[in-house]
Design a protein around this motif. Structure first.
Motif, mmCIF file in Angstrom:
data_model
loop_
_atom_site.group_PDB
_atom_site.id
_atom_site.type_symbol
_atom_site.label_atom_id
_atom_site.label_comp_id
_atom_site.label_asym_id
_atom_site.label_seq_id
_atom_site.Cartn_x
_atom_site.Cartn_y
_atom_site.Cartn_z
ATOM 1 N N HIS A 46 0.850 -1.194 0.000
ATOM 2 C CA HIS A 46 0.000 0.000 0.000
ATOM 3 C C HIS A 46 0.889 1.248 0.000
ATOM 4 O O HIS A 46 2.056 1.202 0.390
ATOM 5 C CB HIS A 46 -0.895 0.013 1.234
ATOM 6 C CG HIS A 46 -2.057 -0.935 1.149
ATOM 7 N ND1 HIS A 46 -3.096 -0.915 2.036
ATOM 8 C CD2 HIS A 46 -2.341 -1.924 0.269
ATOM 9 C CE1 HIS A 46 -3.976 -1.864 1.716
ATOM 10 N NE2 HIS A 46 -3.543 -2.497 0.648
ATOM 11 N N GLU A 80 0.887 4.078 1.852
ATOM 12 C CA GLU A 80 1.402 4.540 3.152
ATOM 13 C C GLU A 80 2.540 3.621 3.603
ATOM 14 O O GLU A 80 3.553 4.065 4.154
ATOM 15 C CB GLU A 80 0.292 4.530 4.210
ATOM 16 C CG GLU A 80 -0.922 5.380 3.864
ATOM 17 C CD GLU A 80 -2.018 4.567 3.179
ATOM 18 O OE1 GLU A 80 -1.706 3.803 2.247
ATOM 19 O OE2 GLU A 80 -3.180 4.710 3.575
ATOM 20 N N CYS A 133 -6.149 2.319 5.423
ATOM 21 C CA CYS A 133 -6.984 1.138 5.667
ATOM 22 C C CYS A 133 -6.890 0.694 7.125
ATOM 23 O O CYS A 133 -5.876 0.879 7.798
ATOM 24 C CB CYS A 133 -6.581 0.001 4.728
ATOM 25 S SG CYS A 133 -4.882 -0.579 4.950
ATOM 26 N N CYS A 184 -2.696 -0.148 7.260
ATOM 27 C CA CYS A 184 -1.905 1.096 7.280
ATOM 28 C C CYS A 184 -2.182 1.950 8.512
ATOM 29 O O CYS A 184 -1.275 2.621 9.019
ATOM 30 C CB CYS A 184 -2.142 1.896 6.005
ATOM 31 S SG CYS A 184 -1.472 1.042 4.560
HETATM 32 ZN ZN LIG Z 1 -3.394 0.424 3.480
#
Ligand SMILES: [Zn+2]
Length: 381
Positions: free
Chosen positions: A277, A279, A305, A315
């Motif tokens: 992801h 981040e 998320c 994240c």
């Molecule tokens: Zn995430």
């Protein structure tokens, strides 16, 4: 759909306790001290360009150079010119080539002039500066876009009052550095550091105070303005355009920025592997003990998320583990793949979470293919 690029803008000035930049006498009023001049020198050395209004060039005749040899050498060692580019704005074209703005230092000098003044100025200034047509009235977003195109990523605006008023009124200042001297001027003929508004930062939308520093008898107040959040979130959205395309996952960009408005790291979805992801990709580039993290902000185009299908650590948890206490995002994740409660989880842990929903359409645009032909689109609920 995109945004007009611009540099990060730092506005700086020294004022009296009653908000004046100078008195009305011919001699320049000293509002700063040696410690503050040294601080300003460091700020200058950290910028790509310095902008002042033509009135300041005429009245104060500043050199706008980095004074410290050490700082100039450090710039050169970093592959930069010794001094930042000098920039001024003029409607009338009343500028003389013998001013220190033009004569001091080798840095390029840029003059953004109203169309009617361009021809005369080019003749008058000759080789001393590059004169750029900035429209029938000098338009600041156009000037900033042109500076960005010339490689200026960080701009220091040093006044005077009309320039500060125009930049603040147009919400084009990301950070304000105000130095307050311990006396009153009390002269209505004297120039104030800022004129009358309207301004975006009124009592209902205050600036965010990020630092108070005493320098001898003067005080530095540093404020982050909402334009800074919009600037960095816009950068994060631009970063999301680099994501490898996926039919099953969002394209997201994330940037971690320290409290001085300097980038620490950035990342995007699927940057290093098909499941990473944005981040996570950005956080992976920072040491967890980095002392800048507790006062840093992470900007993410999408809400971080709280649950994820692909990996055990969402994240929101990674952000908490890193000790980052401020999160800004544009788009609240639609329940397309998982039920996201990232903003809630972060807020519950005491993190300052800011949502800028007016930038969400840009993020949705980047992810439009995920919704094409899907029934019950998340935003139709
Ligand atoms: Zn995430």
């Amino acid at each position: 759909m995109s945004r007009l690029p611009r540099p990060y803008v730092v506005a700086s000035c020294a004022v009296s306790l009653d908000g004046f930049l100078d008195d009305s006498s011919a001699a320049r009023l000293v509002l700063s001290n040696e410690a503050d001049l040294d601080r300003v020198d460091e700020v200058r050395a950290g910028c790509d360009a310095i902008l002042v209004g033509a009135e300041t060039v005429r009245r104060d005749n500043p050199r706008l150079l980095v004074r410290s040899d050490v700082r100039r050498q450090a710039r050169v060692a970093a592959g930069l010119p010794e001094n930042p580019v000098k920039v001024t704005l003029t409607t009338s074209g009343d500028l003389d080539p013998d001013r220190a703005f033009f004569t001091a230092g080798d840095a390029p000098k840029l003059v953004y002039a109203a169309s009617g003044a361009v021809a005369g100025l080019r003749e008058r200034l000759g080789e001393a500066a590059t004169v750029i047509d900035a429209g029938s009235v000098v338009d600041l977003p156009t000037v900033l876009a042109d500076l960005a195109a010339r490689g200026v990523r960080r701009l220091l605006v040093e006044g005077g009052g009309r320039v500060h008023t125009a930049f603040l009124g147009a919400d084009l200042v990301d950070e304000l550095q105000l130095v307050v001297a311990p006396f009153l001027v009390g002269d209505e003929q004297a120039p104030r550091w800022v004129g009358t508004g309207p301004f975006p930062h009124d009592p209902g939308r205050p600036m965010r105070l990020v630092e108070v520093r005493q320098l001898g008898e003067v005080v530095l107040l540093r404020y982050a303005l909402t334009a800074a959040d919009r600037f960095w979130l816009g950068e994060a959205i631009e970063e999301s355009r680099r994501c490898p395309r996926s039919e099953t996952a969002y394209a997201v960009g994330a940037i971690i920025v320290d409290r001085d408005g300097r980038e620490i790291a950035r990342g995007y979805s699927r940057e290093s592997d098909p499941r990473v992801h944005a981040e996570e990709a950005a956080l992976a580039k920072v040491d967890l003990g980095d002392p800048r993290l507790p006062t840093a902000t992470i900007y993410s185009s999408l809400e971080p998320c709280s649950v994820r299908a692909s990996r055990p650590r969402p994240c929101a948890e990674l952000i908490l583990d890193a000790g980052i206490r401020r999160v800004v995002f544009a788009w609240r994740e639609p329940d397309l793949f998982v039920d996201c409660r990232g903003a809630e989880v972060l807020t519950g842990a005491g993190v300052d979470v800011v949502e800028l929903p007016d930038l969400a359409p840009l993020v949705r645009d980047v992810n439009a293919h995920l919704f094409a032909g899907r029934r019950g689109r998340p935003d139709d609920r």
